[in-house]
Design an enzyme around this catalytic site. Structure first.
Site, PDB file in Angstrom:
ATOM      1  N   ARG A   1       1.226  -1.280  -0.236  1.00  0.00           N
ATOM      2  CA  ARG A   1       0.261  -0.015  -0.239  1.00  0.00           C
ATOM      3  C   ARG A   1       1.079   1.189   0.329  1.00  0.00           C
ATOM      4  NH1 ARG A   1      -2.368   3.735   3.729  1.00  0.00           N
ATOM      5  NH2 ARG A   1      -4.842   4.658   3.532  1.00  0.00           N
TER       6      ARG A   1
ATOM      7  N   SER B   1     -12.624  -3.270   0.917  1.00  0.00           N
ATOM      8  CA  SER B   1     -12.732  -2.384   2.431  1.00  0.00           C
ATOM      9  C   SER B   1     -14.138  -2.043   2.963  1.00  0.00           C
ATOM     10  CB  SER B   1     -11.680  -0.897   2.531  1.00  0.00           C
ATOM     11  OG  SER B   1     -10.849  -1.714   2.302  1.00  0.00           O
TER      12      SER B   1
ATOM     13  N   LYS C   1      -3.187   6.361   8.455  1.00  0.00           N
ATOM     14  CA  LYS C   1      -4.259   6.565   8.011  1.00  0.00           C
ATOM     15  C   LYS C   1      -5.415   7.786   7.743  1.00  0.00           C
ATOM     16  CE  LYS C   1      -4.954   1.717   5.954  1.00  0.00           C
ATOM     17  NZ  LYS C   1      -5.963   0.769   5.307  1.00  0.00           N
TER      18      LYS C   1
END
Length: 219
Positions: free
Chosen positions: A48, A120, A150
């Site tokens: 990611r 998600s 995040k």
């Protein structure tokens, strides 16, 4: 017609699911961290690289080749976040997409046929929609708890909502967001099959102990 999961997908891969990119580690070496996390026992890795990453597209691809090969050699699932084209180019085992990322319909259309797909979700409605998409193999629920890893994360959803999502989901759910050694057991108690984590590895002095704590709960 019953759901047919990807041939590559096994729910056990979600037990200790390490998520990371260059934005999470400062000037440290991501391949070295991944190797240490694999030695500690992680069951999957998600590449990611976004947000405050300093890599351009070619650098991101070249690093992805290195990380993919490390995972392949260790027989650990290698998953790319939010970029189905990069996932295809790297011949990744899977691709993960968020509600704010590429539309899941595009990912399903464009992903290599044998690639597993994660989605998600933060609500019951999103989970019900996921149930209608045959190629979704698992759901990442979160953030369960407050998280600083995040910057674009939505508000914490909490354990009760996660459990409600587990009860209606047709696929396994892995929890993410604010996970630490104090709340791992509560995730399992409320139906998660595993934990996905960033700081549990990137902000510890003992990666081996951190990963073992996850495996002690979910294996």
């Amino acid at each position: 017609m019953p759901r047919v999961p990807s041939m590559k997908f096994k729910s056990e891969m979600l037990q200790a699911y390490f998520v990371c990119g260059t934005q999470d580690i400062g000037d440290r070496d991501l391949p070295a961290i991944l190797n240490e996390a694999i030695a500690a026992g992680i069951t999957a890795f998600q590449y990611r690289d976004k947000g405050e990453s300093k890599l351009n597209d070619e650098q991101r691809y070249q690093l992805g080749v290195i990380l993919r090969d490390i995972c392949n050699n260790a027989q650990i699932s290698f998953i790319v976040d939010d970029d189905v084209d990069l996932a295809n180019k790297l011949n990744a085992d899977g691709v993960h997409v968020g509600q704010k990322d590429e539309r899941i319909t595009k990912v399903v259309r464009d992903a290599n046929p044998d690639m597993m797909i994660g989605l998600s979700c933060q609500t019951i409605e999103q989970t019900e929609i996921a149930n209608e998409i045959d190629r979704v193999d698992y759901i990442g629920a979160g953030p369960i708890f407050s998280t600083n890893s995040k910057p674009d994360a939505v508000a914490p959803m909490g354990l009760e909502l996660m459990e409600d999502m587990v009860n209606i989901s047709d696929v396994p759910i892995v929890a993410i967001g604010g996970i630490d050694n104090t709340n791992l057991q509560s995730l399992k108690n409320n139906g998660a099959v595993g934990a996905a984590f960033i700081t549990l590895v990137t902000q510890t002095d003992d990666i081996n102990r951190s990963v073992k704590n996850v495996l002690d709960v979910f294996k």
